[in-house]
Design a protein around this motif. Structure first.
Motif, PDB file in Angstrom:
ATOM      1  N   GLU A  50       0.838  -1.209   0.000  1.00 51.56           N
ATOM      2  CA  GLU A  50       0.000   0.000   0.000  1.00 51.56           C
ATOM      3  C   GLU A  50       0.874   1.261   0.000  1.00 51.56           C
ATOM      4  N   ASN A  51       1.937   1.228   0.805  1.00 47.57           N
ATOM      5  CA  ASN A  51       2.795   2.417   0.907  1.00 47.57           C
ATOM      6  C   ASN A  51       3.559   2.693  -0.384  1.00 47.57           C
ATOM      7  N   GLN A  54       1.788   3.354  -6.441  1.00 46.52           N
ATOM      8  CA  GLN A  54       1.638   4.669  -7.100  1.00 46.52           C
ATOM      9  C   GLN A  54       0.140   4.913  -7.301  1.00 46.52           C
ATOM     10  N   GLN A  75       4.966   9.262  -6.344  1.00 45.40           N
ATOM     11  CA  GLN A  75       3.865   8.646  -5.583  1.00 45.40           C
ATOM     12  C   GLN A  75       2.542   8.661  -6.352  1.00 45.40           C
ATOM     13  N   PHE A  76       2.424   9.611  -7.270  1.00 46.67           N
ATOM     14  CA  PHE A  76       1.141   9.800  -7.967  1.00 46.67           C
ATOM     15  C   PHE A  76       1.306   9.717  -9.483  1.00 46.67           C
ATOM     16  N   VAL A 128      -4.627   4.088   2.812  1.00 42.28           N
ATOM     17  CA  VAL A 128      -3.550   5.072   2.586  1.00 42.28           C
ATOM     18  C   VAL A 128      -3.903   6.131   1.533  1.00 42.28           C
ATOM     19  N   THR A 129      -4.899   5.856   0.682  1.00 37.61           N
ATOM     20  CA  THR A 129      -5.208   6.786  -0.421  1.00 37.61           C
ATOM     21  C   THR A 129      -5.528   8.184   0.103  1.00 37.61           C
ATOM     22  N   GLN A 131      -5.126   9.376   3.034  1.00 37.75           N
ATOM     23  CA  GLN A 131      -4.010   9.852   3.877  1.00 37.75           C
ATOM     24  C   GLN A 131      -2.940  10.535   3.016  1.00 37.75           C
ATOM     25  N   LYS A 132      -2.572   9.900   1.911  1.00 39.65           N
ATOM     26  CA  LYS A 132      -1.512  10.445   1.037  1.00 39.65           C
ATOM     27  C   LYS A 132      -1.967  11.731   0.354  1.00 39.65           C
ATOM     28  N   ALA A 135      -2.233  14.581   2.844  1.00 42.83           N
ATOM     29  CA  ALA A 135      -0.903  15.073   3.219  1.00 42.83           C
ATOM     30  C   ALA A 135      -0.410  16.121   2.225  1.00 42.83           C
ATOM     31  N   GLN A 136      -0.647  15.851   0.931  1.00 48.44           N
ATOM     32  CA  GLN A 136      -0.213  16.804  -0.099  1.00 48.44           C
ATOM     33  C   GLN A 136      -1.006  18.116   0.011  1.00 48.44           C
TER      34      GLN A 136
END
Lengths: 390, 260
Positions: A50-51, A54, A75-76, A128-129, A131-132, A135-136
């Motif tokens: 998951e971490n 991409q 990451q994206f 995590v989606t 969350q990531k 964060a951005q």
């Protein structure tokens, strides 16, 4: 004494020559490390996956470049030129991870120092989606706030009058102790019970079913000595299985690399010689209690099947106090110290956390011994009834 | 010597048992006011149809069950007040071998020797003697589960005789056995008789009774309906076979019982 030893020795020989007993022992040693290994392996694989994944993200609406720039990293993967309908369809089909939608006035609203809204469409099944992405966006938010304050010539400290700095004094042993202490009694209480279950049926009901009980009752050996020898064997089997299950956990902790270092080190501290001795001292009367209780029950049965159905409710009755120990607010005190099995579960939690008070511990051991002796007496009374034995 | 005086064994029926037996009776008599005497050096045969009370009676003599009323004296010792002493002098052998499958004959006999409180050397001596007599040596280290029925019965005999009892109870000892094994048990009973032991022997097989019996008792519905010397029984046959005479006695008693 000689009779008790003879009965115990003979019953142990019979048990150890029984394939079913040996298999259950082997399972007890291997099952726990195997479960631990698989759990941590699967969990760490899943988290890593998951971490490192991409995320495929689509921007819908009139997206300002300062927002899109924040997502230009490994990451994206940005999917462009998608409408909201197409994006939602892709999201449902799992070919897209998230849609970031801004309305037409978003950029002007933000420029006007007002609050702009960003809709993030995602599926919460991936933890995590969001969350990531958040964060951005949070990073961008902080950047905008700084810019705004700077324009107004305001120091950031002005809007941050207090910063909370939590200092947790709970040791890792206490933290994991409460969690592990709740889980560990499930393992050894239940394996102890299961370890006593089959031998009790085999040694008591089995003797009735095969007719061998008649032959030992015609000997001058006292019924108490015969019964006590049998119960010792049953208790020893339960105790052995419980110890093997705890050993299984120790082996698991020692040899499984996927356990986080922090947890692994704490577990090493917890599973010390002191802990094992304190646990062993409680397990001895517990196994004697289980052995006597099951004997008193299965002596009523005439067949193996009947004995199995008589003993089934015992599993449920035993699980209940173990589960109660996990409830918030249920703590070790002078009341709970005398509730069988619950007291042992709570004591285990406290021993692991390193917070056990010795008066409670000795009260628990004493009450377990009394309980074991009372149950032993009761099973003897049952065993001496003609109707029960034949 | 065994002296059974006015012995009764009464069982109180549970509601479930009453339902199963389709009766309103609160209790049943498995054995009802039974008296007899067995003397050393003689074989006392107990005959009766299934459910007559033979096994209950023998179990009471062997101290496994306690009489509801009456007394049983074995070598002048009560089975109730002096059970341990009685157990030291009794050997109990049934038709079903009742052995521990996972033990060897050697382990089985040693175990029972210890339960009888015999010393290690005593057990060794007796085991050697019994294993010689019964030809057990060749399979003495095999597990019981691997033995034939005949071999098992030999082990069962050795187990019952390890303490060299004065009184031996044989409860249908040859049922389900082949002719050769059954014969070895008949020989054992003869040896016990010759050694001056007191023997109670229950059986369905009339030829065995004819061969071994000195005193005969027939039990039906928990009561002794015939008790006399075997020679006297033979004299009363009037051309009937032993089986025919036995059936007649039991039938007549059953009819009388039903009329009551």
């Amino acid at each position: 004494m000689q009779i008790i030893v003879s009965v115990l020795k003979k019953e142990l020989i019979c048990q150890l020559r029984d394939k079913r007993t040996l298999v259950s022992m082997l399972i007890s040693i291997l099952a726990i490390p195997l479960i631990l290994f698989l759990t941590f392996k699967v969990q760490s694989n899943f988290i890593n996956k998951e971490n490192n994944k991409q995320l495929k993200v689509a921007f819908v609406g009139e997206t300002p470049s300062f927002l899109e720039d924040k997502f230009k990293s490994k990451q994206f993967k940005i999917q462009s030129n998608l409408s909201l309908v197409e994006g939602l369809d892709a999201l449902h089909k799992d070919s897209l991870d998230a849609i970031i939608e801004t309305n037409a006035k978003f950029e002007s609203v933000v420029d006007a120092q007002q609050t702009g809204t960003i809709n993030v469409y995602h599926k919460s099944e991936s933890f995590v989606t969001l969350q990531k992405i958040t964060a951005q966006i949070d990073a961008l938010k902080s950047q905008i706030v700084s810019q705004r304050l700077s324009k107004l010539a305001i120091d950031e400290q002005l809007i941050t009058p207090i910063v909370i700095n939590p200092i947790d004094l709970t040791s890792n042993q206490e933290k994991f102790g409460k969690a592990l202490g709740g889980f560990l009694p499930y393992i050894f209480v239940l394996t102890c019970l299961l370890g006593c279950l089959y031998p009790s049926i085999e040694l008591i009901t089995g003797e009735k079913e095969k007719g061998t009980v008649e032959t030992i009752l015609t000997t001058p050996a006292s019924r108490f000595h015969i019964l006590f020898g049998k119960i010792l064997c049953i208790a020893l089997m339960g105790l052995t299985l419980a110890i093997l299950s705890v050993s299984g956990i120790l082996m698991g902790v020692k040899f499984i690399n996927d356990i986080p270092k922090e947890i692994s080190e704490t577990l090493h501290q917890i599973l010390s010689l002191k802990f094992l001795i304190m646990l062993f001292v409680m397990l001895v009367p517990l196994s004697l209690f289980f052995g006597s209780l099951l004997t008193a029950l299965v002596v009523r049965a005439k067949t193996f099947k009947e004995a199995q159905s008589i003993t089934t409710p015992v599993n449920l009755v035993v699980v209940f106090p173990v589960a109660m120990a996990l409830l918030p607010g249920v703590e070790l005190n002078w009341n709970t110290a005398f509730i069988p099995i619950l007291n042992l579960s709570l004591a285990t939690k406290e021993i692991i956390a390193g917070t056990i008070e010795l008066p409670y511990y000795f009260a628990i051991v004493f009450s377990l011994i009394l309980l074991a002796l009372a149950t032993l007496y009761y099973s003897y009374k049952q065993y001496t009834k003609e109707s029960m034995v034949l | 010597m065994i002296d059974v005086k006015n012995v009764t064994k009464k069982y109180t029926l549970t509601k479930k048992q009453q339902k199963e037996l389709q009766t309103n009776t609160q209790s049943v008599f498995a054995v009802n006011n039974v008296s007899f005497t067995c003397t050393p050096g003689k074989v006392f045969s107990l005959l009766g149809p299934n459910g007559a009370g033979k096994t209950t009676l023998l179990r009471m003599v062997a101290t496994i069950l306690k009489p509801t009323e009456g007394t049983i004296l074995v070598n002048n010792k009560s089975t109730i007040t002096n059970a341990t002493e009685v157990q030291k002098s009794i050997g109990f052998l049934t038709g079903s071998t009742n052995l521990y499958d996972k033990l060897t004959p050697q382990e089985t006999v040693t175990y029972f020797g210890k339960l009888h409180g015999i010393s290690k050397s005593g057990i060794q001596q007796r085991t050697q003697l019994l294993f010689d007599q019964l030809n057990i040596h060749e399979f003495s280290t095999k597990r019981i589960s691997q033995l034939s029925t005949g071999m098992k019965q030999k082990v069962s005999i050795a187990r019952s005789m390890i303490h060299d009892p004065d009184v031996v109870i044989f409860d249908e000892p040859t049922s389900g056995l082949d002719v050769i094994t059954a014969n070895s048990i008949i020989e054992l009973i003869k040896q016990c008789k010759a050694a001056g032991k007191t023997i109670i022997f229950s059986s369905h097989i009339m030829s065995e009774v004819d061969l071994l019996c000195d005193e005969l008792a027939i039990i039906n519905h928990g009561k002794i309906i015939y008790n006399d010397a075997m020679d006297n029984f033979r004299m009363q046959l009037n051309g009937q076979s032993l089986t025919e005479a036995f059936i007649d006695i039991v039938k007549n008693n059953t009819l009388a019982h039903q009329e009551i």
